[in-house]
Design a protein around this motif. Structure first.
Motif, short mmCIF file in Angstrom:
data_model
loop_
_atom_site.label_atom_id
_atom_site.label_comp_id
_atom_site.label_asym_id
_atom_site.label_seq_id
_atom_site.Cartn_x
_atom_site.Cartn_y
_atom_site.Cartn_z
N ALA A 17 0.81 -1.06 0.00
CA ALA A 17 -0.03 0.05 0.01
C ALA A 17 0.75 1.30 -0.01
N ALA A 18 1.74 1.21 0.81
CA ALA A 18 2.88 2.30 0.83
C ALA A 18 3.60 2.50 -0.47
N ALA A 19 4.10 1.60 -0.91
CA ALA A 19 4.70 1.51 -2.35
C ALA A 19 3.79 2.17 -3.47
N SER A 20 2.73 1.65 -3.53
CA SER A 20 1.81 2.21 -4.53
C SER A 20 1.13 3.40 -4.32
N THR A 21 1.19 3.80 -3.19
CA THR A 21 0.80 5.27 -3.00
C THR A 21 1.96 6.36 -3.35
N LEU A 22 3.06 5.70 -2.84
CA LEU A 22 4.12 6.64 -3.20
C LEU A 22 4.57 6.49 -4.75
N VAL A 23 4.68 5.57 -5.51
CA VAL A 23 4.81 5.60 -6.88
C VAL A 23 3.83 6.46 -7.36
N GLY A 24 2.59 6.29 -7.15
CA GLY A 24 1.63 7.11 -8.10
C GLY A 24 1.67 8.48 -7.91
N ASN A 25 1.83 8.83 -6.74
CA ASN A 25 1.87 10.25 -6.33
C ASN A 25 3.29 11.01 -6.73
N LEU A 26 4.53 10.12 -6.67
CA LEU A 26 5.71 10.88 -6.90
C LEU A 26 5.85 10.70 -8.67
N THR A 27 5.19 9.81 -9.11
CA THR A 27 5.15 9.73 -10.72
C THR A 27 4.32 11.09 -11.19
N LEU A 28 3.16 11.21 -10.55
CA LEU A 28 2.41 12.19 -10.92
C LEU A 28 3.07 13.86 -10.70
N PHE A 29 3.39 13.86 -9.63
CA PHE A 29 4.15 15.29 -9.51
C PHE A 29 5.39 15.39 -10.15
N SER A 30 6.19 14.27 -10.55
CA SER A 30 7.28 14.54 -11.45
C SER A 30 6.99 14.81 -12.84
N ILE A 31 5.65 14.44 -13.06
CA ILE A 31 5.19 14.58 -14.58
C ILE A 31 4.98 16.35 -14.63
N VAL A 32 4.37 16.72 -13.38
CA VAL A 32 4.03 18.16 -13.64
C VAL A 32 5.36 18.81 -13.76
N MET A 33 6.21 18.76 -12.89
CA MET A 33 7.48 19.23 -12.81
C MET A 33 8.35 19.17 -14.11
N MET A 34 8.26 18.13 -14.81
CA MET A 34 8.88 17.61 -16.30
C MET A 34 8.07 18.89 -17.07
N PHE A 35 6.72 18.95 -16.86
CA PHE A 35 6.15 20.04 -18.09
C PHE A 35 6.71 21.45 -17.69
#
Length: 409
Positions: free
Chosen positions: A231-249
């Motif tokens: 549960a912790a890994a899935s939450t971390l991966v999802g949110n980290l990926t999402l915000f990383s995409i925003v920062m990349m944009f």
């Protein structure tokens, strides 16, 4: 087709209500029907209000990505595959990048990001559609793959199981993964059959094999993790990926000379206009679903299935979980309520409780996705879109039943 289906919901609801009144003596049934009309209209507005903020936010970020050339770059990754599955979409078209991002968001369970990206992708596909009202082959394939539920990390289902006191909230992870894989594959095969797509081409087979290997590696890696770690890994991966995409944009856009604030505002304005156009389609679909539920048609169908199963002498435990499967194509919140009700009645770790959770994660809310995605571009003639989506739903549900008997039976 959609006109006939929509009308049939009301006719079935009215016929069932007349039966309950004249034969069953239930004089309150029509009051429930009328109340469901107003309730579903209110639910539609509530959904639109939530979607309004989400659409405005993500279309603002997507505007930055488009101006920075990131959408086109991402599209090149799947160009070899989708130029064969969607031959009418030119190589390098922006729709490819948006489709890639939509699938990535769905796989990570990021529904709030997936919906606006998916609507933007549907608009991009509509720019290639010679008809303003009839769905194109590419739009149908995209819709069916979305309704088949591509999510690999169903964190929300784990959360509901934890709230109900499950000993291991992630116990249904592998069954859901197998069921949603079956639904996605069935949806792809159904569309390929209708559109005569050649799935045996080496490039297509290479992508499918790579996806199968990646899925196997993911299952092997995650299956050994504890419930808390998963549960912790899935939450971390999802949110980290999402915000990383925003920062990349933002960073890439700034480096390429894009006025990121102005681009965000320009895209956000599109979000306002897109969302408002969805309301009539959403209300039309949800009120039809509401009267169908209020009339008792779904309960009658469940009773008929139980009678048939008992007649064959089969194990009827799976019937207790079928309300979730019946309601899921019609209403996400309704299916969630059915799942929780099944857990409350039979126990969160009972066979019906585990099966209901697996069914909840095996497919998507088909009629809602259809109303939102096609409604966003004004499509009213959906051709074989709904049929293929329901084939995917049926594959997901039947696989969920088989897998749960295998794991928990």
């Amino acid at each position: 087709m959609l006109n006939g289906i929509w009308l049939s919901f009301f006719i079935a609801a009215f016929a069932a209500s007349l039966w309950q009144w004249l034969v069953g003596g239930d004089s309150e049934v029509f009051a429930r029907l009328v109340q469901s009309l107003f309730d579903m209209a209110k639910v539609s507005v509530d959904i639109i209000l939530v979607l309004l903020g989400t659409m405005t936010l993500w279309l603002g970020f997507l505007s930055i990505a488009e101006k920075a050339g990131l959408i086109r770059l991402l599209g090149r990754v799947l160009d070899p595959l989708f130029c064969r599955l969607m031959p009418e979409v030119p190589r390098g078209h922006p729709a490819m990048g948006l489709i890639s991002m939509n699938f990535a968001a769905n796989i990570l369970g990021l529904d709030n990001a997936a919906t606006p990206i998916g609507i933007k992708a549907m608009h991009s596909l509509q720019s290639l559609n010679p008809s303003s009202e009839t769905a194109s082959n590419a739009q149908i394939l995209f819709l069916v793959l979305n309704t088949s539920s591509l999510t690999l990390l169903p964190v929300t289902i784990f959360m509901y199981r934890a709230q109900q006191g499950a000993a291991d909230p992630t116990l249904v992870f592998l069954p859901i993964l197998l069921a949603t894989t079956a639904s996605s594959l069935a949806g792809l095969l159904a569309v390929a059959l209708m559109q005569r797509l050649k799935l045996w081409q080496p490039v297509v087979l290479a992508y499918l094999l790579a996806a199968a290997l990646a899925l196997g590696l993911l299952i092997t890696t995650l299956a050994g993790m504890s419930a808390q770690a998963l549960a912790a890994a899935s939450t971390l991966v999802g949110n980290l990926t999402l915000f990383s995409i925003v920062m990349m944009f933002l960073v890439v856009g700034a480096l390429r000379g894009v006025r990121v604030y102005d681009a965000f505002i320009e895209g956000a304005k599109e979000g306002l206009s897109f969302t408002i156009t969805l309301l009539p389609y959403l209300i039309a679909m949800l009120v039809a679903v509401g009267v169908l539920r209020a009339s008792g048609v779904l309960d009658a169908g469940l009773g008929g299935i139980r009678w048939i199963v008992e007649g064959f002498g089969w194990d009827t435990r799976f019937v207790d979980a079928l309300p979730t499967a019946f309601v899921k194509p019609l209403s996400g919140s309704g299916a969630r309520a059915m799942m929780i009700e099944t857990m409350d009645t039979f126990g969160v770790d009972s066979f019906p409780g585990l099966l209901a959770a697996t069914m909840q994660g095996s497919t998507e809310t088909t009629f809602y996705v259809l109303a939102v995605y096609f409604g966003a571009v004004g499509i009213t003639r959906i051709r074989h879109g709904l049929g293929c989506a329901l084939v995917a739903d049926l594959a997901g549900v039947t696989t969920a039943i088989a897998v749960c008997y295998w794991f928990f039976g």
